[in-house]
Design a protein around this motif. Structure first.
Motif, PDB file in Angstrom:
ATOM      1  N   ILE A   1       0.868  -1.167   0.000  1.00  0.00           N
ATOM      2  CA  ILE A   1       0.000   0.000   0.000  1.00  0.00           C
ATOM      3  C   ILE A   1       0.909   1.222   0.000  1.00  0.00           C
ATOM      4  CG2 ILE A   1      -0.255  -0.031   2.543  1.00  0.00           C
ATOM      5  CD1 ILE A   1      -3.102   1.131   2.058  1.00  0.00           C
ATOM      6  N   GLU A   2       0.767   2.059  -1.020  1.00  0.00           N
ATOM      7  CA  GLU A   2       1.634   3.231  -1.177  1.00  0.00           C
ATOM      8  C   GLU A   2       0.912   4.460  -0.639  1.00  0.00           C
ATOM      9  OE1 GLU A   2       3.207   3.519  -5.194  1.00  0.00           O
ATOM     10  OE2 GLU A   2       2.902   1.355  -5.447  1.00  0.00           O
ATOM     11  N   VAL A   3       1.613   5.225   0.190  1.00  0.00           N
ATOM     12  CA  VAL A   3       1.005   6.402   0.810  1.00  0.00           C
ATOM     13  C   VAL A   3       1.973   7.581   0.755  1.00  0.00           C
ATOM     14  CG1 VAL A   3      -0.364   4.967   2.383  1.00  0.00           C
ATOM     15  CG2 VAL A   3       1.842   5.889   3.149  1.00  0.00           C
ATOM     16  N   THR A   4       1.383   8.778   0.858  1.00  0.00           N
ATOM     17  CA  THR A   4       2.174   9.990   1.033  1.00  0.00           C
ATOM     18  C   THR A   4       2.002  10.437   2.468  1.00  0.00           C
ATOM     19  OG1 THR A   4       1.833  10.646  -1.273  1.00  0.00           O
ATOM     20  CG2 THR A   4       2.505  12.362   0.276  1.00  0.00           C
ATOM     21  N   ARG A   5       3.103  10.562   3.189  1.00  0.00           N
ATOM     22  CA  ARG A   5       3.080  10.959   4.602  1.00  0.00           C
ATOM     23  C   ARG A   5       3.979  12.190   4.735  1.00  0.00           C
ATOM     24  NH1 ARG A   5       4.587   6.317   8.626  1.00  0.00           N
ATOM     25  NH2 ARG A   5       2.503   5.612   7.963  1.00  0.00           N
ATOM     26  N   GLY A   6       3.306  13.351   4.797  1.00  0.00           N
ATOM     27  CA  GLY A   6       4.084  14.581   4.810  1.00  0.00           C
ATOM     28  C   GLY A   6       4.807  14.748   3.486  1.00  0.00           C
TER      29      GLY A   6
END
Length: 453
Positions: free
Chosen positions: A273-278
């Motif tokens: 699962i690919e996410v953008t965190r900050g």
């Protein structure tokens, strides 16, 4: 309560400006033609303020702000002194009377162009016609998430409102349409939409939704607001993470997650699962778990990401702004497009292609006035331009008691060489009043029905 007060206030402001321009058109041309104007009133009923100019015209603001009138010297209105007869409206040549009556709607048409010019100079912020999700007829036509509609049947589309209007009119005509789009990779594509396949009696206020479109700006962002305790997501994700992909499939909105999770669960195993965190982009391992809803008994795969309760409005991604000179032809072009659309809608309602539910009354106008005022001056200017144009068109309808009815009388007089009889005009007035009362009753009924439903 604030919405009610705001709706009333902004409707009064809009109608005050439009009615003043409309009546000023009558007044200005009447004075140029040598007609004595007795009263120029914005609103009906008892005057709240008035003053008289050197020509004897009383200018007044009245208590009921739902219209206005210009009262001219006229033998049909009462006795006129012999010395004033040359200034009486009814003594003027028929072409001058036509000019005086037509001046009101023409003033509203001019105001429409001016308001649209101001809107384009300021710059109208809006959303592009970008597809967020496609199913049903839209999916059958080849539409994909990320498609931006550029043209429909050869007519350019700048915003999602343009696309909605074009699709709605085509659906009323039971006509299939062709689209030119730019896909998510920047490639030019052609799509088709079989609007003739829509069911009978479809909701004409929701054509895009029935056809299977969900617009990108209306989709909930795939942002993690909360995770279910003990769920797979609770072990790898944090509040504020924005999911961008699951097992290699792109995630553009929260609605994309559920089918991808079901697909991944059926496949089995762990996925990324690919996410953008900050400022970071992370790829994390996650494995769906089989869950049973205790209330409905439904079983499904889940990762435990809860949908956001309330999402902030999407950022505008389309703007129509031009310099003062470039805005002039754009204002005329937009006026022409709106006029064609409005006249087409009237024609469709007369032929039964369009539902009379499209007729709106003062309650809906007040709500839209408040909503557009909240969106900013660009949208309120657009609303006022559209309302001014509608006022011009309605007043030109050949219904006695409206300007169009009087113009019809004078055109008949021009052809036959003499005025209509007083009896014929009185009969027309009664018919006009009945038609106008029926139209207003239908508009109020539609307003109340919208509020109830």
């Amino acid at each position: 309560m604030s919405d009610i007060v705001g709706s009333i206030w902004w409707m009064v402001v809009a109608l005050g400006v439009l009615v003043t321009f409309h009546e000023f058109g009558h007044y200005w041309v009447a004075r140029r033609c040598g007609v004595k104007v007795l009263r120029f009133s914005v609103g009906f009923g008892k005057p709240l303020w008035s003053r008289r100019n050197r020509n004897g015209t009383e200018f007044a603001i009245a208590a009921i702000p739902l219209g206005g009138y210009v009262k001219m010297l006229d033998e049909a209105e009462g006795d006129v002194a012999s010395s004033d007869l040359p200034q009486a409206f009814n003594r003027k040549p028929v072409l001058q009377r036509i000019a005086i009556v037509a001046a009101g709607p023409i003033a509203n048409l001019v105001l429409c162009v001016a308001l649209l010019w101001a809107m384009f100079v300021i710059g109208r912020q809006d959303y592009s016609a970008t597809v967020g999700h496609a199913q049903g007829l839209a999916a059958q036509g080849g539409f994909q998430p990320g498609d931006r509609i550029d043209a429909i049947d050869g007519q350019s589309v700048s915003t999602w409102g343009d696309a909605l209007q074009a699709m709605t009119l085509a659906a009323m005509d039971r006509r299939d349409v062709q689209f030119e789009v730019t896909d998510g990779l920047g490639n030019q594509r052609h799509r088709g939409l079989a609007l003739s396949a829509l069911p009978e009696g479809f909701d004409q206020e929701n054509v895009a939704g029935i056809a299977g479109f969900a617009w990108r700006h209306q989709m909930l962002p795939a942002v993690v607001e909360e995770t279910a305790p003990g769920s797979p997501a609770s072990r790898v994700l944090k509040p504020g993470d924005q999911v961008t992909a699951l097992d290699g499939d792109p995630v553009r909105s929260f609605g994309d997650l559920s089918p991808l999770v079901q697909k991944l669960g059926a496949k089995g195993g762990v996925a990324m699962i690919e996410v953008t965190r900050g400022d970071e982009r992370l790829a994390l391992n996650i494995k769906p778990q089989w869950t049973r809803d205790p209330e409905s008994g439904r079983e499904y795969w889940t990762v435990g990401i809860k949908p956001p309760q309330q999402a902030a409005p999407a950022a505008y991604d389309a703007e129509q702004q031009f310099g003062p000179l470039a805005a002039i032809p754009m204002a005329f072009r937009e006026t022409g497009k709106l006029t064609s659309s409005s006249l087409g809608m009237i024609r469709r309602m007369l032929t039964g292609q369009a539902s009379v539910k499209n007729i709106s009354g003062p309650l809906t106008i007040a709500q839209v006035a408040n909503a557009t005022a909240k969106r900013g001056p660009d949208w309120f200017l657009y609303f006022m331009a559209l309302l001014s144009l509608s006022l011009a068109i309605i007043n030109l309808l050949p219904i006695p008691v409206l300007d169009g009815g009087h113009l019809l009388y004078y055109l008949i007089e021009l052809v036959k060489g003499s005025p209509l009889s007083e009896r014929a005009m009185a009969t027309g007035q009664y018919v006009g009043l009945a038609m106008l009362a029926s139209l207003m009753g239908l508009a109020f009924y539609n307003d109340i029905l919208r509020l109830v439903t």
